[in-house]
Motif scaffolding. Structure first.
Motif, PDB file in Angstrom:
ATOM      1  N   TYR A  94       0.678  -1.136   0.121  1.00  0.00           N
ATOM      2  CA  TYR A  94       0.151  -0.007  -0.114  1.00  0.00           C
ATOM      3  C   TYR A  94       0.859   1.115   0.003  1.00  0.00           C
ATOM      4  O   TYR A  94       0.555   2.251  -0.751  1.00  0.00           O
ATOM      5  CB  TYR A  94      -1.079   0.041   1.295  1.00  0.00           C
ATOM      6  N   GLU A  95       1.935   1.117   0.835  1.00  0.00           N
ATOM      7  CA  GLU A  95       2.849   2.529   0.743  1.00  0.00           C
ATOM      8  C   GLU A  95       3.451   2.752  -0.858  1.00  0.00           C
ATOM      9  O   GLU A  95       3.405   3.729  -1.289  1.00  0.00           O
ATOM     10  CB  GLU A  95       4.103   2.176   1.749  1.00  0.00           C
ATOM     11  N   ARG A  96       3.672   1.684  -1.578  1.00  0.00           N
ATOM     12  CA  ARG A  96       4.284   1.751  -2.741  1.00  0.00           C
ATOM     13  C   ARG A  96       3.257   2.251  -3.770  1.00  0.00           C
ATOM     14  O   ARG A  96       3.450   3.245  -4.583  1.00  0.00           O
ATOM     15  CB  ARG A  96       4.583   0.322  -3.284  1.00  0.00           C
ATOM     16  N   THR A  97       1.856   1.688  -3.453  1.00  0.00           N
ATOM     17  CA  THR A  97       0.861   2.308  -4.459  1.00  0.00           C
ATOM     18  C   THR A  97       0.620   3.839  -4.220  1.00  0.00           C
ATOM     19  O   THR A  97       0.481   4.635  -4.975  1.00  0.00           O
ATOM     20  CB  THR A  97      -0.480   1.364  -4.155  1.00  0.00           C
ATOM     21  N   VAL A  99       2.713   6.043  -3.206  1.00  0.00           N
ATOM     22  CA  VAL A  99       3.882   6.610  -3.600  1.00  0.00           C
ATOM     23  C   VAL A  99       3.642   6.997  -5.157  1.00  0.00           C
ATOM     24  O   VAL A  99       3.727   7.970  -5.920  1.00  0.00           O
ATOM     25  CB  VAL A  99       5.400   6.013  -3.132  1.00  0.00           C
ATOM     26  N   GLU A 100       2.983   5.823  -5.786  1.00  0.00           N
ATOM     27  CA  GLU A 100       2.848   5.886  -7.281  1.00  0.00           C
ATOM     28  C   GLU A 100       1.793   6.825  -7.458  1.00  0.00           C
ATOM     29  O   GLU A 100       1.722   7.574  -8.440  1.00  0.00           O
ATOM     30  CB  GLU A 100       2.427   4.421  -7.681  1.00  0.00           C
ATOM     31  N   GLN A 101       0.610   6.875  -6.722  1.00  0.00           N
ATOM     32  CA  GLN A 101      -0.315   7.818  -6.744  1.00  0.00           C
ATOM     33  C   GLN A 101      -0.182   9.240  -6.651  1.00  0.00           C
ATOM     34  O   GLN A 101      -0.437  10.086  -7.246  1.00  0.00           O
ATOM     35  CB  GLN A 101      -1.576   7.283  -5.762  1.00  0.00           C
ATOM     36  N   GLU A 103       2.622  10.497  -6.995  1.00  0.00           N
ATOM     37  CA  GLU A 103       3.493  10.883  -8.461  1.00  0.00           C
ATOM     38  C   GLU A 103       2.544  11.271  -9.527  1.00  0.00           C
ATOM     39  O   GLU A 103       2.866  12.371 -10.194  1.00  0.00           O
ATOM     40  CB  GLU A 103       4.543   9.770  -8.832  1.00  0.00           C
ATOM     41  N   LYS A 104       1.614  10.514  -9.693  1.00  0.00           N
ATOM     42  CA  LYS A 104       0.658  10.628 -10.594  1.00  0.00           C
ATOM     43  C   LYS A 104      -0.104  12.013 -10.606  1.00  0.00           C
ATOM     44  O   LYS A 104      -0.481  12.926 -11.262  1.00  0.00           O
ATOM     45  CB  LYS A 104      -0.334   9.618 -10.897  1.00  0.00           C
ATOM     46  N   ARG A 106       1.369  14.606  -8.543  1.00  0.00           N
ATOM     47  CA  ARG A 106       2.067  15.669  -9.012  1.00  0.00           C
ATOM     48  C   ARG A 106       2.080  15.878 -10.704  1.00  0.00           C
ATOM     49  O   ARG A 106       2.216  17.154 -10.933  1.00  0.00           O
ATOM     50  CB  ARG A 106       3.518  15.327  -8.580  1.00  0.00           C
TER      51      ARG A 106
END
Length: 137
Positions: A94-97, A99-101, A103-104, A106
């Motif tokens: 969930y932490e990785r997801t 971070v990805e969200q 970035e999107k 941003r």
């Protein structure tokens, strides 16, 4: 604290908090003698987790999975090493997801800021705005 204070502290509506109760995500820790929902600091913390996850596109089921994992990790129970690692891996996922969200978001924010700047430049440009169609720069 009653639901109104929990709502004010989390910036969630009463309706939203009641919905999270109906779905089992956050159950008030107690009820007053008058039947009012009573929330603890832990309940408010849970509501804040949900509030932070929703804008990132997590579903209620995903939120439930993460809350269940963190509840187990925080329970104080002796967990088998493999169970503990599986729960930690769930949280890491969930932490990785997240971070990805982020970035999107941003990237989307940058595009929105560029678009607003383009419009601002167009409005500040000399000359009539109604002189006919003009592509944006």
């Amino acid at each position: 604290m009653q639901i109104g204070e929990a709502a004010a502290r989390t910036e969630l509506s009463l309706r939203t908090i009641r919905h999270y109760e109906e779905t089992g995500l956050v159950i008030p820790s107690a009820r007053s003698q008058g039947g009012f929902r009573l929330y603890t600091e832990n309940d408010v913390t849970r509501l804040m987790v949900i509030r932070r996850m929703k804008p990132l596109g997590f579903t209620l089921e995903q939120i439930r999975e993460l809350l269940d994992a963190t509840d187990r990790l925080d329970s104080g129970e002796d967990l088998a090493a493999d169970e503990r690692e599986a729960l930690l891996e769930c949280v890491r996922g969930y932490e990785r997801t997240a971070v990805e969200q982020v970035e999107k978001l941003r990237i989307q924010l940058g595009r929105a800021e560029d678009f607003a700047a383009t419009l601002r430049q167009r409005l500040e440009a000399p000359g009539p705005l109604s002189a006919g169609p003009s592509p944006l720069p």
